[in-house]
Design an enzyme around this catalytic site. Structure first.
Site, PDB file in Angstrom:
ATOM      1  N   ASP A 236      35.245  43.451  37.092  1.00 34.08           N
ATOM      2  CA  ASP A 236      34.378  42.257  36.003  1.00 34.08           C
ATOM      3  C   ASP A 236      35.559  42.851  35.588  1.00 34.08           C
ATOM      4  OD1 ASP A 236      33.448  44.476  36.118  1.00 34.08           O
ATOM      5  OD2 ASP A 236      32.361  43.728  33.992  1.00 34.08           O
ATOM      6  N   GLU A 237      36.175  41.216  34.146  1.00 32.03           N
ATOM      7  CA  GLU A 237      37.048  42.428  33.007  1.00 32.03           C
ATOM      8  C   GLU A 237      38.266  43.630  33.297  1.00 32.03           C
ATOM      9  OE1 GLU A 237      33.556  41.927  29.529  1.00 32.03           O
ATOM     10  OE2 GLU A 237      34.233  43.687  30.108  1.00 32.03           O
ATOM     11  N   ILE A 238      39.082  42.202  34.513  1.00 27.84           N
ATOM     12  CA  ILE A 238      40.497  43.243  34.620  1.00 27.84           C
ATOM     13  C   ILE A 238      41.633  43.031  33.800  1.00 27.84           C
ATOM     14  CG2 ILE A 238      42.203  44.000  36.648  1.00 27.84           C
ATOM     15  CD1 ILE A 238      39.890  42.984  38.288  1.00 27.84           C
TER      16      ILE A 238
ATOM     17  N   HIS B 258      37.470  49.009  33.724  1.00 28.21           N
ATOM     18  CA  HIS B 258      36.853  49.655  32.946  1.00 28.21           C
ATOM     19  C   HIS B 258      36.811  50.517  33.647  1.00 28.21           C
ATOM     20  CE1 HIS B 258      34.260  46.901  31.412  1.00 28.21           C
ATOM     21  NE2 HIS B 258      34.405  45.961  31.860  1.00 28.21           N
TER      22      HIS B 258
END
EC number: 3.2.1.52
Length: 698
Positions: free
Chosen positions: A329-331, A268
């Site tokens: 998160d969400e790498i 992100h």
């Protein structure tokens, strides 16, 4: 028989013996001691302000008992005593005891604040300018979950929140006895909106860059239904422009709310690697991707640490705040240069150790991360637990487990780490309502099973989601009570003075419509947020083709519309409890919004279908083009009226987001309508001398 008032959250133990009326010739004194804590002072000010707004009697705030009469035949005033007990500032237990002459609210400063919220809710339904309806009650109360609150994402809409909007959010949290606000101050997403006139989905809420002058202004392109024109708003996030994060934190801390900033990474993150390409992740061709970081570049961690340090020194330590959220998160898209030296797991652990360790060295007590990437790459196995221990992170790390969709979600306790659950209280207020009551119920229950200490809901905050926030407050305070259907009745009784059963039933119908289900996905497709991510299938042509391709999609939208109308029938009657009129307005509007949006979508699809049918039929049928265009024009007018109503119901910072969301659907309707009008007025087309074209925009 005394009917016990409906309170949210409900007290653990309560005896209610009715109420004692006090007319406006009397005096009420609020006594907070000689040297009250700042939170106790805030509680006294809030109570005094509420009484002053709702009752015409005399209200005095004073440090302790004094020789004073209230002017009514020498009668003594009614005393409300706020009594601090002990120095344990973290406990939130309180007691409230009242009789005909006085009331005491005792506890820690934060407990006293909670007691004042209970008192205000007890007063609210029947207090008037002339009569103060004082409860006769005995209450002992405390929460089940120690960390309760909201994670407010930095995204479209929240970037337009003024300091006053953030304060209103904090006031709502206080009223529901929530105690923690996490604020996203940096986060980025792949663009969901056309970027020719709109800014990228990159957000920074505090001036913490090495070179603040590099931050570009933001733009949002939208259709204004009042002027009937498209417009572009250029701005910077209000918190950034006015350096308001410190003021937000100060306001929250005075009201017993802990603030936890989030500076997300290494996922992100698009803005930093775009502004500083040398720290960007590198692809296999050696090119900067503009997404994520090269963690092995010598400038990356020093730059990030400078940014974290600015947040700590400017906004946190001056106000006693020591918890920091670092995202993780969400790498995706690890740097190829980094992967030559580390595995993805090694890179994730490197980031956690470098940033987490730095924060602890600089006075932070807790470092919070999202669960998903760490679980995916490490499984939170024994080696991960040993890593925490080896680097001094054990007992300092909080794992926040997030899931906003699934009815069941597997979580686990991790040695050396605290656990929090993250349901959602809604994140698309510009598009439509979201019912997350069952999601809150499921996530909190799962956390309780693992003895987790926190319930911090993910949100793009809007007061239109107040019912979700109320249930988060109720369920985290009373974890063993109140499933979703029970809460429907509780909330209905809280907002309406009559017809509560009808409203509770309607809220159950709303859940069928707005919880994460097939209807939710259908509603998501109407807006550009979901429909513009695939350049090869542009919005709204994609969804129109889907509706035309099979009657099943058309019917699914008609069924969804019927659900909204059925729920709306339950809300036709009913009078609001004093001060809760907005809740009724929101519920009715959200049902009407769904009906209006589906009417617009299906109206457009039907116009395209009818035009194609006429094009393939006899020439005599072309006289029907004018009627099709007229029906579509009426749908356009109805959509514009709906957009205007959005301005009246949504908070100001969400209006532009909502207007942009549906401007592309509106433009397609306008183009189709004008084409139909043009064709209906073309004699050559009507006579068959010229070919009848199909929808140009499609």
């Amino acid at each position: 028989m005394n009917t016990i008032p409906t309170l949210i959250p409900a007290p653990k133990r309560m005896r209610y013996d009715g109420k004692r009326p006090l007319d406006n010739s009397r005096t009420v004194t609020i006594e907070a001691g000689t040297r009250p804590a700042s939170v106790t002072q805030s509680a006294a000010r809030q109570l005094s302000s509420w009484l002053g707004e709702h009752w015409r009697g005399r209200v005095l705030v004073r440090p302790s008992e004094a020789d004073i009469s209230d002017g009514a035949e020498g009668e003594l005033p009614y005393r409300i005593r706020l009594i601090e007990t002990g120095t344990e500032t973290e406990t939130e237990r309180y007691s409230l005891v009242s009789d005909c002459h006085e009331m005491s609210i005792a506890g820690s400063p934060r407990g006293i604040l909670h007691g004042v919220q209970t008192l205000i809710q007890l007063l609210q339904p029947e207090t008037s300018c002339d009569l103060l309806s004082l409860p006769l009650a005995a209450i002992e109360d405390e929460p089940d979950v120690s960390v309760r609150g909201i994670f407010a994402e930095c995204f479209w809409g929240s970037d337009l929140m003024e300091l006053a909007d953030w304060k209103a959010m904090i006031d709502e949290m206080v009223s529901f006895k929530l105690n923690t606000l996490s604020v996203g101050i940096y986060g980025c997403w792949s663009s969901r909106y056309p970027t020719d006139a709109n800014s990228r989905s990159e957000f920074l809420f505090a001036p913490i860059l090495d070179h603040p002058e590099r931050l570009p202004d933001r733009r949002i392109h939208y259709f204004d239904p009042l002027t009937k024109q498209t417009a572009t708003k250029t701005y910077r996030p209000a918190l950034y422009e006015n350096d308001g994060l410190g003021q937000l934190i100060a306001y929250a801390v005075e009201r017993g709310i802990r603030v936890v900033p989030q500076l997300n990474g290494p996922g992100h993150s698009l803005l930093l690697p775009r502004l500083y390409p040398h720290i960007s992740a590198i692809n296999n061709k050696g090119e900067a991707t503009g997404s994520g970081y090269s963690l092995t570049h010598p400038d990356t961690f020093p730059m990030l640490k400078r940014m974290f340090k600015r947040v700590i020194d400017r906004y946190m330590l001056p106000y006693g705040q020591t918890w920091f959220h670092i995202g993780m998160d969400e790498i995706s898209g690890w740097s190829s240069v980094d992967l030559a030296a580390y595995s993805p797991r090694g890179l994730l652990e490197l980031y956690l150790v470098e940033i987490g360790g730095y924060l602890i060295e600089n006075g932070m007590d807790k470092v919070i991360i999202w669960h998903d990437m760490a679980e995916s790459l490490t499984g939170f196995d024994e080696s991960f637990e040993e890593l925490l221990e080896r680097h001094g992170l054990a007992g300092k790390i909080v794992i926040q487990w997030w899931n906003y969709t699934m009815p069941a979600f597997s979580v686990k306790a991790v040695r050396g780490a605290e656990g929090w659950m993250a349901p959602s209280t809604g994140y698309l207020p510009g598009m439509f309502y979201q019912d997350y009551v069952e999601n809150v119920e499921n996530r909190v229950n799962e956390g309780v099973e693992q003895s987790f200490q926190g319930a911090l809901a993910y949100a793009l905050y809007s007061p239109t989601f107040r019912r979700n926030t109320a249930y988060l407050a109720e369920k985290s305070w009373n974890t063993r009570k109140r499933d979703a259907s029970e809460f429907d009745r509780q909330y209905a009784e809280w907002i309406v003075s009559d017809e509560a059963e009808h409203w509770a039933g309607g809220m159950g119908d709303m859940r069928k419509l707005f919880q994460y289900s097939s209807t939710f996905v259908l509603l998501l497709e109407i807006g550009v947020f979901s429909g513009n991510s695939d350049a090869a299938r542009p919005y709204p042509a994609r969804i129109i083709r889907s509706v035309l391709a099979t009657d099943g999609t058309h019917k699914a939208y008609r069924v969804t519309r019927a659900l909204a109308l059925n729920a709306l029938l339950s809300f036709e009657r009913g009078s609001a409890v004093s001060g809760r009129e907005y809740e009724l307005q929101v519920i009715r509007f959200e049902c009407r919004r769904v009906v209006g949006l589906i009417d617009a979508l299906l109206g457009l699809a039907d116009a395209v279908r009818d035009q194609e049918r006429i094009a393939n039929g006899p020439i005599a049928g072309r006289s029907g083009l004018a009627g099709i265009g007229g029906r579509l024009e009426r749908e356009l007018d109805k959509l514009d009226a709906l957009l205007v109503e959005m301005r009246e119901v949504l908070p100001g910072y969400m209006v532009y987001v909502g207007w942009r969301e549906y401007m592309f659907l509106r433009e397609a309707i306008r183009v189709q309508m004008e084409q139909l009008k043009r064709l209906a007025g073309d004699r050559a087309v009507l006579s068959g001398e010229a070919e009848l074209s199909r929808a140009d925009w499609l």
